[in-house]
Every structure is written in C-alpha cells, then in structure tokens.
Design an enzyme around this catalytic site. Structure first.
Site, mmCIF file in Angstrom:
data_model
loop_
_atom_site.group_PDB
_atom_site.id
_atom_site.type_symbol
_atom_site.label_atom_id
_atom_site.label_comp_id
_atom_site.label_asym_id
_atom_site.label_seq_id
_atom_site.Cartn_x
_atom_site.Cartn_y
_atom_site.Cartn_z
ATOM 1 N N GLU A 1 7.080 -5.723 -2.839
ATOM 2 C CA GLU A 1 6.883 -4.793 -3.988
ATOM 3 C C GLU A 1 8.218 -3.603 -4.081
ATOM 4 O OE1 GLU A 1 2.671 -3.251 -3.543
ATOM 5 O OE2 GLU A 1 2.287 -5.249 -2.582
ATOM 6 N N HIS B 1 4.493 -4.027 -8.432
ATOM 7 C CA HIS B 1 3.641 -4.804 -7.247
ATOM 8 C C HIS B 1 3.693 -6.321 -7.485
ATOM 9 C CE1 HIS B 1 -0.026 -5.982 -4.846
ATOM 10 N NE2 HIS B 1 -0.106 -4.553 -4.532
HETATM 11 O O1 TA6 Z 1 0.226 -3.255 -1.941
HETATM 12 C C1 TA6 Z 1 -0.747 -3.910 -1.184
HETATM 13 C C2 TA6 Z 1 -1.822 -3.258 -1.390
HETATM 14 O O2 TA6 Z 1 -1.749 -1.901 -1.357
HETATM 15 C C3 TA6 Z 1 -2.985 -3.784 -0.343
HETATM 16 O O3 TA6 Z 1 -3.389 -2.753 0.426
HETATM 17 C C4 TA6 Z 1 -4.050 -4.190 -1.286
HETATM 18 O O4 TA6 Z 1 -5.194 -3.375 -1.871
HETATM 19 C C5 TA6 Z 1 -3.165 -4.745 -2.566
HETATM 20 O O5 TA6 Z 1 -2.354 -3.602 -2.646
HETATM 21 C C6 TA6 Z 1 -3.937 -5.210 -3.961
HETATM 22 O O6 TA6 Z 1 -4.567 -4.046 -4.650
HETATM 23 P P1 TA6 Z 1 -5.386 -4.108 -5.771
HETATM 24 O O7 TA6 Z 1 -6.085 -2.838 -6.148
HETATM 25 O O8 TA6 Z 1 -4.635 -4.872 -6.678
HETATM 26 O O9 TA6 Z 1 -6.683 -5.349 -5.144
#
Ligand code: TA6
Length: 294
Positions: free
Chosen positions: A266, A163
């Site tokens: 990601e 991510h």
């Molecule tokens: O990858 C994008 C995502 O799924 C968004 O929906 C947002 O929730 C982000 O990840 C961050 O997630 P986190 O749990 O690290 O705040």
C-alpha cells in the site's frame, strides 16, 4: 445512470457499465491494458496489461453495496487510516460515490478522473474542506494519482492510502524486495518498531507499516514467475499486509481459502506521515505499478 454518464465514453475504448451489484463503473479496453474502476469509492477493481494476466486481486466474497467497501483492487483510504470510533474503518472516501469527471485516451493509456468533494455530510465526519481527485491511467503501467486540494481557509492534515491488493500465485512463495533496512511498525506484535532485515517473506499474519520510505518495492511472485513493481511519489509510508488463515476466516467478505492468492502493498501517508496541506494548496501522491515475467 450509466447511460447519462456515457457522455464521457470513448467508443471502443471506455464506457460506463453496470458493474457488480449494479454499481456504475468505467470499463476500459485500451490497446495497452484493460481495466475497471467503480464510481463507488473511485475503486479500481481490475488492471490487465496486454499480454499479461490480471494483476489486481479481488475477493469472490466482496460486497458491492453502497455502504460497504469493495474487497480487493485498490481501496482509497481517506481522510484517516485504520479504525476510528463510530466511523468507517479507513475513512469515508472508499464508500462514497465519486463524480466521473473525465476520460482521456492518450499514448500512455486511458486516464479516468474521479472527484470527491467535501460537503455537509463529510464535514459531519471530518472538518476539512477538500476536493480529492483520483486520476487513474490504465496502460502498460497502472498509474494512480491521488490529488488532495485544500479548498478551505485553514491548513488540513489527513491520512491517505492506495490500499492495493495484488494477485500472487502463492504468497508463501513470494518475496517483497526494497524495504531492507527500513523501520516498520509491526501491527501483529503490539505495534513494536522493528528493522526489516532482507526481503519480506510471509509466514503468518503480516501487517506492517514501513516508515520514512520513498523507494520502489518489488513483489517477486515465484509461483506465477512474475515481478510486480510498485513505484511511488510523495508517499513516505508503505504498508504490507496479508491476513493469513484466522483473519481471513474472520472477514465475511474474504474467502477462507483466498489468502494465499494475495498480498497488499500500500502506497500511503499514514500515522506520523499524515499529510498537511495549506489552504488553497494541492498534494499529489502517486503510485505506479508495472509487471513483467521472469
Ligand atoms: O492495511 C492493512 C489493514 O490496516 C489491516 O489492519 C486490515 O484491517 C486491512 O487494512 C483491511 O482493512 P479493511 O477495513 O478493508 O478490512
């Protein structure tokens, strides 16, 4: 703890230090790049190729606590992606303490291998028997290989994501190239499926899961006049995310004014692209990041 782990250290190149919050981390100072990866979550928190500025974005508000994910860098999402009832968002891997398995110094750079193995705690959250190795090479490129081995007797299916948060001068001036013509799930519009037309530009909260795409992506950062290339292997999905104003404000570990400085691209296998691994088999998903000025 850091001193014991320093049996892996390479003098003048890589050592285990107490990072933020006192969390142990491997600090790399190689000829080709500098980098930092925490044992907490096997979380890459910095990568700075020689002669370039830092490429990864970190929030100044990030927590560095055992039970919380670090905000920024490269969270390892496994074995699920997104929210799950009574469980950590994006899985338990990013808030687990990984073993430092090895540090190797070669021409391509310094490779740090970290390992997470299933145990009774993980089985209480998810039934799979696995070992997950995160092999990170800090060099002129940043290479991250997530090696999932099924150590159980039955097939397992898991979601996985690197991510990655990239630093940009101003996301409103950035463009993401390489996903034109690809179908995506728009998570800010009732998960509707849409077709990407041309480059991606960020004009509001953006949260998209691009499907059935194996290609490289280029982040063109006009403000910093640099291009970040994100190549990948054995990954069929790419997520593009920026929280924009309201969502940034709503996150305690994300500064209200930080959102223009980052974009997530990601490398993942999520949703319909969750990966299935037969008993005894290994699946390796790799992300390979490069950066150049223009
Ligand atoms: O990858 C994008 C995502 O799924 C968004 O929906 C947002 O929730 C982000 O990840 C961050 O997630 P986190 O749990 O690290 O705040």
């Amino acid at each position: 703890m850091a001193t014991d782990l320093n049996r892996h250290a390479i003098a003048g190149v890589a050592e285990v230090v107490g990072g933020q919050g006192g969390l142990p981390a491997v600090r790399v100072r190689g000829a080709a790049a500098e980098g930092l990866v925490y044992l907490h979550g096997a979380h890459v928190a910095a990568w700075k190729p020689a002669g370039m500025e830092e490429v990864l974005w970190m929030s100044a508000k990030s927590a560095f606590e055992p039970a919380k994910a670090i905000r920024g860098g490269v969270p390892v999402c496994f074995p699920w992606f997104g929210p799950k009832k009574d469980a950590a968002v994006h899985g338990f891997a990013r808030v687990a303490v990984w073993e430092l398995e090895s540090i190797r110094h070669a021409a391509a750079g310094v490779t740090v291998a970290l390992l997470l193995r299933s145990n009774e705690v993980t089985r209480g959250m998810w039934p799979g028997d696995f070992s997950l190795r995160h092999r990170v090479t800090f060099g002129a490129q940043l290479e991250m290989a997530l090696e999932l081995t099924n150590t159980g007797g039955a097939a397992l299916t898991a979601e996985e994501a690197l991510h990655t948060y990239f630093a940009v001068g101003d996301v409103r001036q950035a463009r993401v190239k390489g996903l034109a013509g690809v179908t995506y799930v728009d998570k800010v519009d009732a998960a509707k499926q849409k077709l990407q037309e041309g480059d991606i530009t960020i004009t509001g909260e953006t949260d998209r899961v691009y499907l059935n795409t194996r290609g490289a992506v280029v982040i063109e950062d006009a403000a910093k006049r640099r291009r970040i290339t994100v190549g990948k292997e054995n990954s069929l999905a790419t997520v593009v995310w920026n929280p924009w104003i309201a969502k940034a404000k709503a996150m305690a570990d994300f500064g209200d004014d930080e959102w223009p400085g980052m974009i997530c691209v990601e490398t993942c296998n999520v949703g319909p692209h969750a990966v299935s691994v037969a008993a005894g088999q290994t699946h390796v998903m790799t992300a390979r990041v490069g950066v150049a000025r223009y």
